[in-house]
Scaffold this motif. Structure first.
Motif, PDB file in Angstrom:
ATOM      1  N   ASP A 257      71.423  45.289 -23.111  1.00  0.00           N
ATOM      2  CA  ASP A 257      70.722  46.074 -21.975  1.00  0.00           C
ATOM      3  C   ASP A 257      70.966  47.763 -22.549  1.00  0.00           C
ATOM      4  O   ASP A 257      71.851  48.056 -22.281  1.00  0.00           O
ATOM      5  CB  ASP A 257      71.092  45.990 -20.770  1.00  0.00           C
ATOM      6  CG  ASP A 257      70.286  46.680 -19.632  1.00  0.00           C
ATOM      7  OD1 ASP A 257      69.090  47.315 -20.191  1.00  0.00           O
ATOM      8  OD2 ASP A 257      70.520  46.718 -18.543  1.00  0.00           O
TER       9      ASP A 257
ATOM     10  N   SER B 240      66.931  49.414 -20.173  1.00  0.00           N
ATOM     11  CA  SER B 240      65.634  49.062 -19.546  1.00  0.00           C
ATOM     12  C   SER B 240      65.100  47.730 -19.549  1.00  0.00           C
ATOM     13  O   SER B 240      64.085  47.092 -19.247  1.00  0.00           O
ATOM     14  CB  SER B 240      64.546  49.732 -20.887  1.00  0.00           C
ATOM     15  OG  SER B 240      64.966  48.975 -21.909  1.00  0.00           O
ATOM     16  N   GLY B 241      66.341  47.071 -19.412  1.00  0.00           N
ATOM     17  CA  GLY B 241      66.240  45.469 -19.259  1.00  0.00           C
ATOM     18  C   GLY B 241      66.925  44.869 -20.151  1.00  0.00           C
ATOM     19  O   GLY B 241      67.197  45.212 -21.412  1.00  0.00           O
ATOM     20  N   TRP B 242      67.051  43.511 -19.930  1.00  0.00           N
ATOM     21  CA  TRP B 242      67.955  42.787 -20.791  1.00  0.00           C
ATOM     22  C   TRP B 242      67.004  42.091 -22.018  1.00  0.00           C
ATOM     23  O   TRP B 242      65.932  41.763 -21.808  1.00  0.00           O
ATOM     24  CB  TRP B 242      68.492  41.242 -20.152  1.00  0.00           C
ATOM     25  CG  TRP B 242      69.304  41.567 -19.199  1.00  0.00           C
ATOM     26  CD1 TRP B 242      69.431  41.536 -17.741  1.00  0.00           C
ATOM     27  CD2 TRP B 242      70.867  42.040 -19.659  1.00  0.00           C
ATOM     28  NE1 TRP B 242      70.600  41.921 -17.374  1.00  0.00           N
ATOM     29  CE2 TRP B 242      71.344  42.513 -18.292  1.00  0.00           C
ATOM     30  CE3 TRP B 242      71.475  42.343 -20.837  1.00  0.00           C
ATOM     31  CZ2 TRP B 242      72.596  42.614 -17.985  1.00  0.00           C
ATOM     32  CZ3 TRP B 242      73.055  42.854 -20.507  1.00  0.00           C
ATOM     33  CH2 TRP B 242      73.359  43.057 -19.325  1.00  0.00           C
ATOM     34  N   ARG B 243      67.586  42.133 -23.377  1.00  0.00           N
ATOM     35  CA  ARG B 243      66.857  41.680 -24.634  1.00  0.00           C
ATOM     36  C   ARG B 243      67.763  40.570 -25.282  1.00  0.00           C
ATOM     37  O   ARG B 243      68.807  40.987 -25.416  1.00  0.00           O
ATOM     38  CB  ARG B 243      66.687  42.930 -25.578  1.00  0.00           C
ATOM     39  CG  ARG B 243      65.532  43.910 -24.768  1.00  0.00           C
ATOM     40  CD  ARG B 243      65.709  45.159 -25.552  1.00  0.00           C
ATOM     41  NE  ARG B 243      65.234  44.870 -26.978  1.00  0.00           N
ATOM     42  CZ  ARG B 243      65.507  45.762 -28.103  1.00  0.00           C
ATOM     43  NH1 ARG B 243      66.054  46.969 -27.915  1.00  0.00           N
ATOM     44  NH2 ARG B 243      65.010  45.397 -29.429  1.00  0.00           N
TER      45      ARG B 243
END
Length: 250
Positions: free
Chosen positions: A206, A209-212
């Motif tokens: 992360d 901007s959010g989990w990848r």
């Protein structure tokens, strides 16, 4: 037909003009003047010859307010600039990029604690949990999340198994002792065995901007677990070991 304008006649009374001259020779009209306009630097121009009434007859050049060089375009090393804002993309992360992030080691044990019985299930249990680590990665501040995804057991007798769970105790499963479980193993010979475990962590990153998800697994070994596998023999006796400590099997 000669035109009626004469030298020194008015340039239309426009307030924008600060100086104006008109001359008429009977065959052509010459117009000259200077003007200041809001936002300009006081440019000047000379009228062209041969103009006719109603067209103004001027084709002069107007001076620019400034002649400085334009500011250089903003540099955007990631993608580029669009109209004063920048578009940023985060780097692609591989499992090898996470080498500096070391996840927690799982625990490993079994029941009965430290021993087993030949021909009956020995319950092997591993424990691990989801956790996060933070730090720099490829020039960015990042949070890495590790999730237990696979448990690879080596039972020490030449056999192994992979499960998606670390197992649970017989009591928590509401099972009697020596019941088979998803992580139990049956030893066929007596002896001392060392069980090892490799935990496969799935990883996510992360950048804010959010989990990848990151393809692949990060492996974490558990401390080894050693157990003694015993052989149970049944004998018919007339007294218990408490009553006859020297009896068979006591």
């Amino acid at each position: 037909m000669p035109l009626a304008a004469s030298a020194g006649s008015s340039c239309g009374g426009q307030s924008a003009w600060t100086h104006c001259e008109v001359s008429n020779t009977g065959s052509q009209i010459d117009v000259g003047g200077t003007a200041n306009q809001p936002g300009s630097g006081g440019g000047s121009g000379n009228g062209g010859a041969g103009g006719s009434p109603g067209q103004g007859g001027s084709s002069g050049n107007t001076g620019a307010g400034s002649s400085g060089n334009a500011a250089p375009a903003e540099e955007c090393p990631i993608v580029g600039c669009r109209g004063g804002y920048s578009v940023v993309t985060y780097p692609d992360v591989t499992i090898d990029d996470l080498a500096s992030f070391v996840p927690a080691r799982p625990s490993l044990g079994g029941e009965p604690a430290g021993f087993g019985v030949v021909g009956t299930p020995t319950n092997i249990i591993a424990a691990a949990s989801t956790h996060t680590l933070t730090g720099p990665l490829l020039g960015w501040d990042v949070t890495v999340r590790f999730r237990p995804a696979g448990y690879v057991f080596d039972y020490g007798d030449g056999s192994s198994a992979r499960t998606t769970t670390g197992g649970a105790t017989w009591a928590s499963l509401a099972l009697p002792q020596f019941s088979p479980t998803s992580t139990s193993h049956v030893y066929r010979e007596r002896g001392t065995y060392t069980v090892s475990l490799t935990l496969q962590y799935a990883a996510d990153v992360d950048f804010g901007s959010g989990w990848r998800p990151v393809p692949g697994y990060v492996n974490a070994p558990a401390p080894p677990y050693t157990l003694e596998v015993l052989e149970v023999r049944t004998a018919l006796v007339d007294r218990t070991c408490a009553e006859n400590p020297t009896g068979p099997g006591c």
